[in-house]
Motif scaffolding. Structure first.
Motif, mmCIF file in Angstrom:
data_model
loop_
_atom_site.group_PDB
_atom_site.id
_atom_site.type_symbol
_atom_site.label_atom_id
_atom_site.label_comp_id
_atom_site.label_asym_id
_atom_site.label_seq_id
_atom_site.Cartn_x
_atom_site.Cartn_y
_atom_site.Cartn_z
ATOM 1 N N PRO A 1 0.848 -1.187 -0.078
ATOM 2 C CA PRO A 1 -0.011 -0.065 -0.030
ATOM 3 C C PRO A 1 0.746 1.415 -0.089
ATOM 4 C CG PRO A 1 -0.184 -1.214 2.246
ATOM 5 C CD PRO A 1 0.645 -2.032 1.003
ATOM 6 N N ILE A 2 2.053 1.143 0.584
ATOM 7 C CA ILE A 2 2.829 2.380 0.706
ATOM 8 C C ILE A 2 3.496 2.593 -0.746
ATOM 9 C CG2 ILE A 2 4.708 3.502 1.547
ATOM 10 C CD1 ILE A 2 2.567 3.263 3.302
ATOM 11 N N ASN A 3 3.814 1.730 -1.649
ATOM 12 C CA ASN A 3 4.221 1.914 -2.849
ATOM 13 C C ASN A 3 3.231 2.189 -3.779
ATOM 14 O OD1 ASN A 3 6.746 0.864 -2.169
ATOM 15 N ND2 ASN A 3 6.797 -1.178 -3.331
ATOM 16 N N LYS A 4 1.860 1.767 -3.490
ATOM 17 C CA LYS A 4 0.694 1.905 -4.396
ATOM 18 C C LYS A 4 0.755 3.612 -4.222
ATOM 19 C CE LYS A 4 -2.922 -0.518 -4.597
ATOM 20 N NZ LYS A 4 -4.142 -1.378 -4.248
ATOM 21 N N THR A 5 0.645 3.921 -2.917
ATOM 22 C CA THR A 5 0.411 5.553 -2.835
ATOM 23 C C THR A 5 1.466 6.067 -3.228
ATOM 24 O OG1 THR A 5 -0.679 4.599 -0.489
ATOM 25 C CG2 THR A 5 -0.035 7.092 -0.898
ATOM 26 N N MET A 6 2.812 5.733 -3.277
ATOM 27 C CA MET A 6 3.933 6.789 -3.798
ATOM 28 C C MET A 6 3.740 6.952 -5.187
ATOM 29 S SD MET A 6 7.317 5.818 -1.669
ATOM 30 C CE MET A 6 8.284 7.321 -2.984
ATOM 31 N N LEU A 7 3.489 5.610 -5.951
ATOM 32 C CA LEU A 7 3.090 5.782 -7.330
ATOM 33 C C LEU A 7 2.102 6.517 -8.024
ATOM 34 C CD1 LEU A 7 3.703 1.944 -8.108
ATOM 35 C CD2 LEU A 7 5.515 3.921 -8.729
ATOM 36 N N VAL B 1 4.304 10.032 3.010
ATOM 37 C CA VAL B 1 3.416 8.958 2.377
ATOM 38 C C VAL B 1 2.576 7.960 3.105
ATOM 39 C CG1 VAL B 1 3.455 6.930 0.441
ATOM 40 C CG2 VAL B 1 5.098 8.974 0.430
ATOM 41 N N GLU B 2 3.011 7.606 4.304
ATOM 42 C CA GLU B 2 2.342 6.795 5.343
ATOM 43 C C GLU B 2 1.480 7.362 5.699
ATOM 44 O OE1 GLU B 2 6.459 4.727 5.181
ATOM 45 O OE2 GLU B 2 5.654 6.697 4.981
ATOM 46 N N ARG B 3 1.332 8.887 6.016
ATOM 47 C CA ARG B 3 0.118 9.458 6.524
ATOM 48 C C ARG B 3 -1.020 9.627 5.490
ATOM 49 N NH1 ARG B 3 0.543 14.607 10.467
ATOM 50 N NH2 ARG B 3 1.308 12.946 11.733
ATOM 51 N N ILE B 4 -0.620 9.800 4.370
ATOM 52 C CA ILE B 4 -1.620 9.792 3.410
ATOM 53 C C ILE B 4 -2.218 8.397 3.158
ATOM 54 C CG2 ILE B 4 -2.148 10.202 0.776
ATOM 55 C CD1 ILE B 4 -1.381 12.706 2.348
ATOM 56 N N ALA B 5 -1.460 7.143 3.062
ATOM 57 C CA ALA B 5 -2.062 5.852 3.141
ATOM 58 C C ALA B 5 -2.835 5.582 4.253
ATOM 59 C CB ALA B 5 -0.725 4.998 3.152
ATOM 60 N N MET B 6 -2.396 6.069 5.523
ATOM 61 C CA MET B 6 -3.279 5.692 6.740
ATOM 62 C C MET B 6 -4.842 6.479 6.437
ATOM 63 S SD MET B 6 -0.521 6.405 9.547
ATOM 64 C CE MET B 6 -1.819 5.986 11.093
ATOM 65 N N LEU B 7 -4.812 7.676 6.063
ATOM 66 C CA LEU B 7 -6.142 8.452 5.770
ATOM 67 C C LEU B 7 -6.980 7.691 4.540
ATOM 68 C CD1 LEU B 7 -4.828 11.981 6.287
ATOM 69 C CD2 LEU B 7 -6.406 10.768 7.702
#
Length: 241
Positions: free
Chosen positions: A21-27, A213-219
């Motif tokens: 999910p972190i890679n997905k959010t970054m991409l 990125v982690e904060r965005i993924a958490m939300l």
């Protein structure tokens, strides 16, 4: 020992993997920003104090430079970068304005709780050209936040202090529970930083932003504990296929 027939049987088939999910959010973020005209640049994860702090107008007395905040290597001559901003410095030293690029990757700070980790990911962006102003910055931030959370999201800019931008702001979004949640920091590039990179601050100005990125993924995914991303729990990770 299993035969070839056993391996080919339906029962032997394994589920396919997927992006973390972190890679997905970054991409997702990188693809959106490159479509807007930003170039992706990269840099080392082991940095010098000069690039990580000095060039960014971070004073010798700043708390971030202390051992309790930063991972130092070789008796403080080198360190694990605390943000991806040094990549922007290297990019500005190598290129002349107008320029626009983003840098993403691992950063390291001495934090460890439900919302912070000693290693996490950032994406930072910078654009330097003639007549860049805060209105340009706000327009960009609205585009980024609406792309991440939808057009109906409510956004708030709060005045803040960063040594490398002036003026500076934190950006919050209004959650479904009625609470404001901080999602990124931004500002107009401090003229001192431009001059440090041999850019004429009387002719050029710039905007900059950075997000975790982690904060965005958490939300986006409704994750309450940042540490869940790195426990290698397949039941947890399968939710994000």
């Amino acid at each position: 020992m299993s035969s070839i027939k056993d391996i080919k049987s339906p029962q032997a088939k394994k589920s396919t993997g997927s992006l973390h999910p972190i890679n997905k959010t970054m991409l997702f973020i990188e693809n959106f920003l490159t479509e807007m005209g930003f170039e992706i640049v990269d840099g080392p994860e082991i940095e010098t104090e000069e690039f990580n702090f000095d060039m960014l107008n971070i004073s010798k007395s700043h708390p971030a430079r202390q051992m309790h905040d930063t991972f130092y290597v070789n008796e403080k001559s080198n360190l694990l970068r605390t943000h991806t901003s040094p990549v922007q410095i290297r990019g500005m030293l190598k290129n002349k304005p107008p320029l626009a690029f983003i840098s993403g990757g691992k950063v390291f700070r001495k934090d460890d709780d439900a919302t912070h980790l000693p290693m996490f990911h950032q994406i930072e962006g910078i654009c330097v050209a003639e007549n860049i102003n805060f209105a340009n910055l706000k327009d960009l931030i609205f585009n980024i936040v609406q792309k991440l959370f939808g057009n109906k999201v409510e956004i708030r800019f709060r005045p803040h202090y960063f040594p490398f931008t002036e003026p500076s702001a934190e950006v919050d979004i209004l959650s479904d529970t009625g609470k404001w949640l901080e999602i990124l920091g931004c500002g107009i590039v401090n003229p001192i930083v431009l001059e440090n990179c041999n850019i004429n601050s009387n002719k050029y100005s710039g905007l900059a932003f950075g997000l975790g990125v982690e904060r965005i993924a958490m939300l986006k995914y409704g994750v309450n504990d940042i540490r869940d991303f790195y426990k290698s729990n397949l039941d947890f990770l399968k939710q994000f296929k």
